[in-house]
Enzyme design. Structure first.
Site, PDB file in Angstrom:
ATOM      1  CG  HIS A 185      77.857  -3.048  25.119  1.00 35.95           C
ATOM      2  ND1 HIS A 185      77.424  -4.391  25.087  1.00 35.95           N
ATOM      3  CD2 HIS A 185      79.106  -2.909  24.915  1.00 35.95           C
ATOM      4  CE1 HIS A 185      78.314  -5.145  25.032  1.00 35.95           C
ATOM      5  NE2 HIS A 185      79.476  -4.190  24.766  1.00 35.95           N
ATOM      6  CD  GLU A 190      76.449  -9.946  33.896  1.00 34.71           C
ATOM      7  OE1 GLU A 190      76.402  -9.677  32.502  1.00 34.71           O
ATOM      8  OE2 GLU A 190      76.143  -9.541  34.854  1.00 34.71           O
ATOM      9  NE  ARG A 194      69.174   5.296  34.912  1.00 31.94           N
ATOM     10  CZ  ARG A 194      69.153   4.822  33.729  1.00 31.94           C
ATOM     11  NH1 ARG A 194      67.993   4.997  33.188  1.00 31.94           N
ATOM     12  NH2 ARG A 194      70.115   4.094  33.099  1.00 31.94           N
ATOM     13  CE  LYS A 242      75.603  -2.599  35.725  1.00 28.05           C
ATOM     14  NZ  LYS A 242      75.924  -1.272  36.122  1.00 28.05           N
TER      15      LYS A 242
END
Length: 684
Positions: free
Chosen positions: A235, A200, A296, A116
């Site tokens: 999440h 983040e 994917r 990421k």
């Protein structure tokens, strides 16, 4: 086109790939672990090969075993599905070395987007907006804490590798950072073999909107519009829909172009999803930021298929074979609205804890052009502790009309989802079907006011105080019990030497009086006695104390082999389903369900004799952290230990202020559901 492919996955996605391959005339090879020897994907495939024991690391994550299965079967290509090895660049490269086509993107693209931190650096260079945060190499707790302090709380800790909500924690204040960082790292290491994280800025009331992209090896890349995946718990997505409510043509085009730029920046080929975090609903146009790219097929791809009329698995197979994309961007159109609900084996009332058990009864709504069900299990199959507890995906679609008001097709899709959920019946394992029905009926969801905090914010609506059990439910349970007894007696009579003997009858006949009896049911801690009187052409029911005052109700009906009950209660006709499983009785009526127990009238009340003073495992799992010490005094809600189950980490907390007396488990122990984990003494 390929003659034979191997599917390196299990469950619902393996069954989904088999369906498209079969339509294209491609033979399929399933692989299975010892836990999946009789699984649905094994039954559906043309052939199946064992690849190892139940733990994923020894089977579905074992690259050499999967490649050996491909060579043994003669498969020309491998479809990785989602999860497991689907985003593993080493696996993609190993397939190439073995001469087997990997049905997915190049290894370089997987690596570029799999980290990421690296992905965000590339996106910044490509001009794609990214969420403010820290994506650097300093992984020391102190260094990460300093970065979080500089960003300002709340912040989101997120595993560098992987996805699916694993290895993620929201940190609301600086004092919680170190403990939540440790939990993220444990979960990330267990799920992805990589404990690195990034930080983040956590946006308040954001939307999670993702764009489906597709690229071929000939330089073409398109987007297939967006999906709103904002409705989440822990999440993880619960409801997804396409297109995203409130997204206008200009913003749709901007997000689509950014997603295509993201894919082209890493030389992408195949199906992928670019995920954006979008500013609070109601701001137009809302700012959007790149979060990550899933290299994917996504779990929620069916909603995109429903609004475009395309088969994305077929596109994957054609692109992997070397063909160009079947359509150009200007040929792609949105038709109507689709919503997907994920049906899990979990208990929403217990923090969505995963559940295990055997599906004793599974009745699904009829499939049609408007209703689709993707599932990896059938009635009689078991949901075990080794893998994700997804039971099925329920997808509904409504075609839009040119003259209808904005949102019309979404509202009709929502109503169709409610009806389909009402027709979905499950017995044998805790599940979220009733919760999904409340969620789809929630006024905020109906209005399209979506963000990632919707479930947390609507707790009052989604988890209402328990309503009293309607009288009809007790009557239906009693009627089904009596009809089931009569049917069993009739079957036993026909197997006997004298099938016409009156001694076999269970009709309550008496010479000079009416036969009476009492049936007792329990719902939670509530016990309810149903008074029964046998009459000439019906039963008479009464609930105390009304029965004592002479208030009786006439009941008759017919019971089907699968529990379908056509009942008449005092002239009112009802259609219900009553399923018997041991002492359990499950009553389905008017889209709702009630779990009852048929009990001995002389049995003690529920809760008597239950051991106190201990904390028990709410599910099978592995102990991954002991977070307190024997003899330690803790406050209510303090973290005591963590269990890993179904690829997620669950922290068990103190039920009250008190003292941890002793642990009955050690780090790394595998414990059963209900096992006593520690001795706890609550303060008076």
């Amino acid at each position: 086109m390929f003659d034979k492919i191997l599917i390196a996955n299990r469950g619902e996605i393996a069954c989904r790939v088999i369906r498209s391959a079969r339509r294209l005339g491609i033979r399929t090879v399933a692989v299975y672990s010892d836990a999946d020897v009789g699984a649905r994907h094994v039954r559906l495939a043309d052939e199946a090969l064992r690849i190892g024991p139940a733990p994923a690391r020894d089977s579905y994550l074992a690259i050499e075993r999967i490649l050996a299965a491909a060579q043994r079967s003669g498969a020309q290509a491998i479809h990785p599905g989602y999860g497991f090895l689907s985003e593993n660049a080493d696996f993609s490269e190993a397939c190439a070395r073995a001469g087997v086509v990997f049905i997915g993107p190049p290894a370089a693209a997987i690596r570029a987007m799999g980290s990421k931190a690296e992905a965000k650096r590339r996106m910044e260079a490509a001009g794609v907006p990214v969420t403010p945060g820290y994506h650097g190499d300093d992984q020391s707790p102190g260094g990460l804490r300093a970065q979080a302090d500089a960003l300002g709380y709340p912040v989101l800790i997120k595993a560098v590798a992987g996805g699916g909500g694993k290895g993620m924690r929201v940190v609301g204040q600086a004092g919680d950072f170190i403990d939540l960082l440790a939990a993220c790292r444990r979960e990330a290491a267990a799920s992805f073999g990589d404990e690195r994280v990034l930080i983040e800025k956590y946006l308040v009331r954001p939307r999670h909107i993702e764009v489906q992209v597709f690229a071929d090896a000939h330089g073409h890349c398109v987007h297939l519009f967006e999906r709103d995946c904002s409705v989440q718990r822990r999440h993880q997505k619960v409801l997804e829909e396409a297109p995203a409510p409130g997204i206008g043509p200009a913003q749709r085009a901007a997000m689509g172009q950014a997603a295509v730029a993201a894919a082209q920046a890493v030389g992408y080929v195949g199906a992928g999803t670019v995920e954006f975090i979008v500013g609070e609903a109601g701001t137009a146009p809302a700012a959007f930021y790149f979060m990550e790219m899933n290299t994917r097929l996504q779990v929620e791809h069916p909603v995109t298929e429903m609004i475009t009329g395309l088969d994305l698995v077929e596109w994957q197979l054609r692109v992997a074979w070397g063909e160009a994309l079947p359509l150009a961007q200007e040929q792609l159109q949105i038709r109507g609205h689709a919503i997907e609900a994920r049906i899990y084996a979990e208990d929403p009332a217990k923090g969505f804890l995963p559940a295990t058990g055997r599906l004793l009864h599974l009745a699904r709504p009829a499939e049609s052009v408007h209703v689709r069900i993707d599932s990896g299990v059938d009635e009689g199959d078991a949901i075990g502790p080794d893998y994700d507890p997804l039971i099925a995906k329920l997808i509904v679609w409504e075609e839009g009309g040119a003259a209808e008001p904005a949102g019309g097709s979404r509202e009709r899709a929502r109503l169709r989802l409610l009806q389909a959920l009402a027709d979905f019946q499950l017995v044998g394992v805790a599940h979220n079907v009733d919760f999904l029905s409340r969620l789809a009926a929630c006024p905020a969801f109906a209005r399209g006011e979506l963000d990632t905090g919707l479930i947390e914010r609507e707790q009052g609506w989604l988890f209402p105080a328990a309503d009293p059990v309607p009288a009809e439910v007790w009557y239906l349970a009693a009627l089904a019990e009596l009809l089931r007894e009569s049917r069993a007696a009739a079957e036993a009579a026909w197997r006997s030497a004298d099938p016409c003997s009156p001694w076999h009858a269970r009709d309550g006949w008496r010479l000079n009086a009416c036969a009476r009896r009492v049936l007792v049911f329990r719902h939670g801690a509530l016990r309810q006695a149903v008074q029964v009187e046998y009459r000439a052409d019906a039963f008479a029911f009464g609930l105390d104390p009304a029965a004592a005052a002479g208030a009786w109700l006439a009941a008759r009906g017919e019971l089907g082999e699968r529990g379908q009950l056509r009942a008449e209660l005092d002239g009112r006709c009802l259609d219900a389903t009553v399923i018997s499983a041991g002492e359990a009785r499950h009553v389905f009526l008017d889209g709702r369900s009630w779990g009852l127990a048929c009990v001995d009238p002389l049995a003690p009340a529920a809760g008597e004799g239950v051991a106190e003073g201990g904390l028990r495992a709410p599910m099978p799992g592995r102990v991954v952290a002991l977070l307190a010490q024997p003899g330690q005094r803790v406050e209510k809600g303090a973290a005591l230990l963590s269990l890993e189950a179904m690829k997620m980490e669950h922290t068990l907390t103190a039920p009250a202020a008190g003292t941890v007396k002793a642990f009955h488990c050690a780090l790394g122990d595998q414990v059963d559901d209900g096992a006593e984990l520690l001795e706890f003494e609550a303060e008076p």
